[in-house]
Design an enzyme around this catalytic site. Structure first.
Site, PDB file in Angstrom:
ATOM      1  N   GLU A 258     -19.592  -8.463  18.773  1.00  0.00           N
ATOM      2  CA  GLU A 258     -19.116  -9.761  18.308  1.00  0.00           C
ATOM      3  C   GLU A 258     -20.198 -10.818  18.521  1.00  0.00           C
ATOM      4  O   GLU A 258     -20.379 -11.308  19.655  1.00  0.00           O
ATOM      5  CB  GLU A 258     -17.867 -10.171  19.093  1.00  0.00           C
ATOM      6  CG  GLU A 258     -16.729  -9.177  18.980  1.00  0.00           C
ATOM      7  CD  GLU A 258     -15.397  -9.831  19.295  1.00  0.00           C
ATOM      8  OE1 GLU A 258     -14.557  -9.872  18.397  1.00  0.00           O
ATOM      9  OE2 GLU A 258     -15.218 -10.322  20.424  1.00  0.00           O
TER      10      GLU A 258
ATOM     11  N   ASN B  51      -6.890  -9.531  18.743  1.00  0.00           N
ATOM     12  CA  ASN B  51      -7.013 -10.218  20.037  1.00  0.00           C
ATOM     13  C   ASN B  51      -6.279 -11.550  19.915  1.00  0.00           C
ATOM     14  O   ASN B  51      -6.751 -12.464  19.247  1.00  0.00           O
ATOM     15  CB  ASN B  51      -8.500 -10.449  20.363  1.00  0.00           C
ATOM     16  CG  ASN B  51      -8.676 -11.305  21.604  1.00  0.00           C
ATOM     17  OD1 ASN B  51      -7.750 -11.424  22.422  1.00  0.00           O
ATOM     18  ND2 ASN B  51      -9.844 -11.908  21.754  1.00  0.00           N
TER      19      ASN B  51
ATOM     20  N   SER C 177     -14.754 -13.776  12.961  1.00  0.00           N
ATOM     21  CA  SER C 177     -14.244 -14.350  11.701  1.00  0.00           C
ATOM     22  C   SER C 177     -13.907 -13.294  10.650  1.00  0.00           C
ATOM     23  O   SER C 177     -14.115 -13.506   9.451  1.00  0.00           O
ATOM     24  CB  SER C 177     -15.240 -15.371  11.148  1.00  0.00           C
ATOM     25  OG  SER C 177     -15.385 -16.458  12.064  1.00  0.00           O
TER      26      SER C 177
ATOM     27  N   HIS D 105     -15.116 -10.090  26.874  1.00  0.00           N
ATOM     28  CA  HIS D 105     -15.025 -10.914  25.672  1.00  0.00           C
ATOM     29  C   HIS D 105     -15.896 -12.161  25.851  1.00  0.00           C
ATOM     30  O   HIS D 105     -15.995 -12.704  26.950  1.00  0.00           O
ATOM     31  CB  HIS D 105     -13.561 -11.309  25.405  1.00  0.00           C
ATOM     32  CG  HIS D 105     -13.394 -11.955  24.057  1.00  0.00           C
ATOM     33  ND1 HIS D 105     -13.648 -13.291  23.872  1.00  0.00           N
ATOM     34  CD2 HIS D 105     -13.065 -11.447  22.855  1.00  0.00           C
ATOM     35  CE1 HIS D 105     -13.450 -13.574  22.580  1.00  0.00           C
ATOM     36  NE2 HIS D 105     -13.098 -12.478  21.947  1.00  0.00           N
TER      37      HIS D 105
ATOM     38  N   GLY E 201     -14.485 -17.211  15.709  1.00  0.00           N
ATOM     39  CA  GLY E 201     -13.651 -18.389  15.475  1.00  0.00           C
ATOM     40  C   GLY E 201     -14.336 -19.506  14.706  1.00  0.00           C
ATOM     41  O   GLY E 201     -13.820 -20.624  14.644  1.00  0.00           O
TER      42      GLY E 201
ATOM     43  N   LYS F 134      -5.713 -13.765  22.160  1.00  0.00           N
ATOM     44  CA  LYS F 134      -6.216 -14.813  23.068  1.00  0.00           C
ATOM     45  C   LYS F 134      -5.019 -15.517  23.737  1.00  0.00           C
ATOM     46  O   LYS F 134      -4.027 -14.866  24.053  1.00  0.00           O
ATOM     47  CB  LYS F 134      -7.096 -15.803  22.300  1.00  0.00           C
ATOM     48  CG  LYS F 134      -8.106 -15.117  21.382  1.00  0.00           C
ATOM     49  CD  LYS F 134      -9.122 -16.058  20.809  1.00  0.00           C
ATOM     50  CE  LYS F 134      -9.957 -15.331  19.783  1.00  0.00           C
ATOM     51  NZ  LYS F 134     -11.239 -15.921  19.552  1.00  0.00           N
TER      52      LYS F 134
ATOM     53  N   GLU G  92     -15.483 -15.166  25.281  1.00  0.00           N
ATOM     54  CA  GLU G  92     -14.826 -16.343  25.884  1.00  0.00           C
ATOM     55  C   GLU G  92     -14.705 -16.175  27.401  1.00  0.00           C
ATOM     56  O   GLU G  92     -14.769 -17.161  28.145  1.00  0.00           O
ATOM     57  CB  GLU G  92     -13.458 -16.573  25.215  1.00  0.00           C
ATOM     58  CG  GLU G  92     -13.637 -17.108  23.795  1.00  0.00           C
ATOM     59  CD  GLU G  92     -12.569 -16.701  22.808  1.00  0.00           C
ATOM     60  OE1 GLU G  92     -11.477 -16.309  23.237  1.00  0.00           O
ATOM     61  OE2 GLU G  92     -12.855 -16.758  21.602  1.00  0.00           O
TER      62      GLU G  92
END
Ligand code: PEP
Length: 251
Positions: free
Chosen positions: A167, A9, A213, A95, A173, A11, A97
């Site tokens: 996730e 991904n 991560s 996702h 991250g 981003k 985010e």
């Protein structure tokens, strides 16, 4: 037997030229992945989709999101119909985010998932708990809601085009990895929940990815878990060298 899947991904990273260079350099990776029955793909920005598709047709190319309407007055949005027109047939939905910065909810995810499936897409539906929910031991309840609302109205045939990415939000991250045991516990719970939402036959066949991560140094520990079929990787998917190192660890 479920195939392994490695999905990057990107981003909001990589200029079009960088995306092209990555895709061109990835042709030896897709060949290697094919030889080992591993599915390999990336989710570029909308602007990078066309060049990645053209530069390595063997790579799965996913959008990072799509709108649930086909067209209309939705400034700044991209529809599934438009993505399909470009030749894109995979998309991420939900996702973390998108959920935390752009107000995505389980209900809006459901609209997008149903639209994407109706257009023939394979959907990578992202689920996971926040740090607070994890600390309060609410992970399974949160995942249950994300799955039952997000996948409401999905038919048995359409379940064959669903991939789940588990996730934990606190791990994305941050360098804070979930333990392999936690990943397995939740991915197994996801598979059991999917069986109640579809059938055990359908849920046995669904690929479940771990994300958060993931690096070349830890990807193998996740892949060793019975219910983890691959990884959704952000930071470590941005260079072809790191992506290759991840793939090598999965072989
Ligand atoms: C992601 O973007 O889905 C992700 C898991 O990011 P990272 O690997 O950087 O934690």
């Amino acid at each position: 037997m479920r195939k392994k899947l490695l999905l990057g991904n990107w981003k909001m990273n990589l200029l079009v030229g960088e995306a092209k260079a990555f895709a061109l350099a990835s042709t030896s990776l897709t060949q290697k992945a094919k030889e080992h029955q591993i599915m390999l793909g990336v989710a570029p920005t909308y602007l990078g989709l066309q060049t990645v598709l053209a530069s390595n047709p063997e790579l799965i190319v996913a959008a990072q999101d799509m709108h649930f309407e086909s067209k209309g007055a939705f400034t700044g949005e991209i529809s599934g119909d438009m993505l399909k027109d470009l030749g894109v047939s995979w998309t991420l939905i939900g996702h973390s985010e998108r959920r935390s910065y752009f107000g995505e909810t389980n209900f809006s995810c459901n609209k997008k998932i149903k639209k994407a499936l109706s257009l023939g897409f394979t959907v990578v539906y992202c689920v996971g708990e926040t740090a607070k929910e994890y600390e309060e031991n609410q992970t399974k309840q949160i995942i249950h809601d994300q799955l039952s609302v997000g996948l409401q109205g999905v038919s048995e045939e359409e379940f064959s085009r669903i991939v789940i990415a588990y996730e934990p939000v606190w791990s994305i991250g941050t360098g804070l990895n979930a333990s392999a045991e936690h990943a397995q516990d939740i991915c197994s719970y996801i598979r059991q929940t999917l069986a109640t939402l579809s059938s055990s036959k359908a849920s046995d066949a669904i690929q479940i990815l771990y994300g958060g991560s993931v690096k070349p140094t830890n990807v193998k520990t996740y892949l060793l878990q019975n219910d983890v079929d691959g990884a959704l990787v952000g930071g470590a998917s941005l260079t072809v060298e790191s992506f290759e190192a991840l793939l090598n660890e999965m072989i």
